[in-house]
Write a protein that holds these residues in place. Structure first.
Motif, PDB file in Angstrom:
ATOM      1  N   GLU A 233      -8.929   1.560   2.129  1.00 47.88           N
ATOM      2  CA  GLU A 233      -7.564   1.051   2.254  1.00 47.88           C
ATOM      3  C   GLU A 233      -7.173   0.084   1.135  1.00 47.88           C
ATOM      4  O   GLU A 233      -6.102   0.223   0.532  1.00 47.88           O
ATOM      5  CB  GLU A 233      -7.384   0.356   3.608  1.00 47.88           C
ATOM      6  N   GLU A 234      -8.007  -0.907   0.855  1.00 47.43           N
ATOM      7  CA  GLU A 234      -7.640  -1.902  -0.152  1.00 47.43           C
ATOM      8  C   GLU A 234      -7.482  -1.270  -1.534  1.00 47.43           C
ATOM      9  O   GLU A 234      -6.548  -1.576  -2.279  1.00 47.43           O
ATOM     10  CB  GLU A 234      -8.693  -3.020  -0.198  1.00 47.43           C
ATOM     11  N   SER A 260       3.322   2.812   5.068  1.00 50.43           N
ATOM     12  CA  SER A 260       2.155   3.598   5.470  1.00 50.43           C
ATOM     13  C   SER A 260       1.783   3.284   6.914  1.00 50.43           C
ATOM     14  O   SER A 260       2.152   2.238   7.467  1.00 50.43           O
ATOM     15  CB  SER A 260       0.958   3.307   4.553  1.00 50.43           C
ATOM     16  N   ARG A 262      -1.625   3.090   9.604  1.00 50.39           N
ATOM     17  CA  ARG A 262      -3.076   3.039   9.743  1.00 50.39           C
ATOM     18  C   ARG A 262      -3.435   3.851  10.978  1.00 50.39           C
ATOM     19  O   ARG A 262      -2.851   3.662  12.030  1.00 50.39           O
ATOM     20  CB  ARG A 262      -3.578   1.611   9.960  1.00 50.39           C
ATOM     21  N   THR A 267      -5.656   5.523   5.959  1.00 51.60           N
ATOM     22  CA  THR A 267      -4.314   5.084   5.596  1.00 51.60           C
ATOM     23  C   THR A 267      -3.433   6.299   5.359  1.00 51.60           C
ATOM     24  O   THR A 267      -3.873   7.290   4.771  1.00 51.60           O
ATOM     25  CB  THR A 267      -4.353   4.206   4.330  1.00 51.60           C
ATOM     26  N   THR A 315       2.158  -3.652   1.966  1.00 52.34           N
ATOM     27  CA  THR A 315       1.363  -4.190   3.063  1.00 52.34           C
ATOM     28  C   THR A 315       2.259  -4.612   4.219  1.00 52.34           C
ATOM     29  O   THR A 315       1.929  -4.396   5.401  1.00 52.34           O
ATOM     30  CB  THR A 315       0.548  -5.407   2.584  1.00 52.34           C
ATOM     31  N   GLN A 318       3.279  -1.712   6.707  1.00 49.38           N
ATOM     32  CA  GLN A 318       2.234  -0.929   7.366  1.00 49.38           C
ATOM     33  C   GLN A 318       2.383  -0.995   8.873  1.00 49.38           C
ATOM     34  O   GLN A 318       2.701  -2.060   9.426  1.00 49.38           O
ATOM     35  CB  GLN A 318       0.842  -1.447   6.971  1.00 49.38           C
ATOM     36  N   THR A 320       0.220   0.175  12.437  1.00 51.56           N
ATOM     37  CA  THR A 320      -1.005   0.708  12.997  1.00 51.56           C
ATOM     38  C   THR A 320      -0.688   1.600  14.200  1.00 51.56           C
ATOM     39  O   THR A 320      -0.001   1.169  15.124  1.00 51.56           O
ATOM     40  CB  THR A 320      -1.956  -0.431  13.433  1.00 51.56           C
TER      41      THR A 320
END
Length: 322
Positions: A233-234, A260, A262, A267, A315, A318, A320
């Motif tokens: 991911e990072e 994005s 998760r 991702t 970020t 994002q 989840t």
């Protein structure tokens, strides 16, 4: 409104010590008559298993990206599964399905075929073990019957131990849920009505053929491309930020990388697309983007200020899913 609770049996009641203790709901009284809830008594091992979340439950399976997509993103799809050592003599085929009628975990058809449902609540923190348990019970179920939910053995096998790791895994995306029935056109009454309702709710979806794990879908406002990626991911966010800052994160005119998801340790970048852009129209742009992404992933220089700002924006967008 609170649920009604069954009366608790006092602890002084004689406890059952002979034979197996049946499996019940985690909050129900334990069948051993101890007066405690099942999760605090004979279900302690199962309760402990619930807390042990497997971050990437489909890792090591052929098509991990597609497993995640079928679990979280795709309304209607099936894919044939290949078992290690082959199928039992009375099981002509095993197919994974995104969802089954009544959200059944599995279904054994009249002809012996097994359909394994993927989009279901699971009893533990390891979806792979839960699905393996359902699959094993489906293989021995009486034909013509669904397979219900149950708590898997915490030491039981996972899908990685049951499925052939070298087998092809190619999902077939469907327009609706006619695959639920042997002859959907012959359905009548409530069965036909239920099927029609399910089909009307399915979002048109297609799997891209030129890249792995990418799915186009059509919504009333705009179309989207959702691309499940296995890169860490990072590192992936750094690469996407480099491309975004350079104006190279799009898939063509009027397209935009918007954020994005998760999901199950992976991702899933998401692009907004114009309503006129079809799945076929996405093929070449997606292949070109994959090449640009590979170069960005290989970059080792620190992010520039513009790239850091782009990364912060990605970020913040994002979501989840699991």
């Amino acid at each position: 409104m609170a649920k009604k609770r069954r009366p608790q049996t006092k602890a002084s009641t004689p406890q059952r010590t002979d034979g197996d203790i049946p499996v019940v709901g985690a909050r129900e009284p334990c069948p051993c008559d101890s007066g405690r809830r099942y999760k605090a008594c004979h279900g302690r091992a199962a309760s402990h298993a619930v807390t042990e979340l497997v971050r990437r439950p489909f890792e090591g399976l052929p098509g991990e990206q597609d497993w995640v997509a079928l679990r979280e993103l795709v309304p209607a799809a099936t894919v044939e599964l290949t078992l290690k050592g082959g199928l039992p003599a009375d099981v002509p085929a095993v197919r994974l399905a995104t969802v089954l009628p009544m959200a059944w975990p599995a279904l054994r058809r009249d002809n012996g075929e097994v359909l394994l449902g993927l989009q279901n609540d699971t009893a533990s923190g390891d979806i792979s073990r839960d699905l393996a348990d359902v699959l094993q019970r489906a293989l021995t179920a009486e034909p013509g019957n669904p397979v219900g939910a149950a708590r898997p053995d915490p030491e039981g096998p996972r899908l990685q131990e049951l499925l052939d790791p070298e087998a092809e895994f190619t999902p077939e995306v469907h327009d609706g849920f006619d695959f639920w029935l042997d002859d959907a056109e012959a359905a009548t009454g409530e069965v036909a009505a239920s099927l029609e309702r399910a089909n009307s709710a399915a979002i048109p979806t297609a799997r891209l053929s030129g890249v792995e794990g990418a799915y186009w879908c059509e919504t009333p406002e705009k179309n989207h491309l959702r691309w499940v990626m296995t890169h860490p991911e990072e590192k992936l966010l750094d690469a996407l930020a480099r491309l975004h800052a350079a104006g190279e994160s799009t898939l063509g005119p009027d397209t935009r990388l918007v954020g994005s998801f998760r999901a199950h340790g992976l991702t899933v970048p998401v692009w907004d697309l114009p309503r006129a852009m079809t799945a076929e129209d996405c093929e070449k742009p997606a292949e070109s983007f994959a090449a640009r992404l590979a170069e960005a992933l290989a970059a080792a220089t620190p992010l520039s200020p513009d790239e850091r700002r782009a990364r912060s924006g990605l970020t913040n967008r994002q979501v989840t899913l699991n």
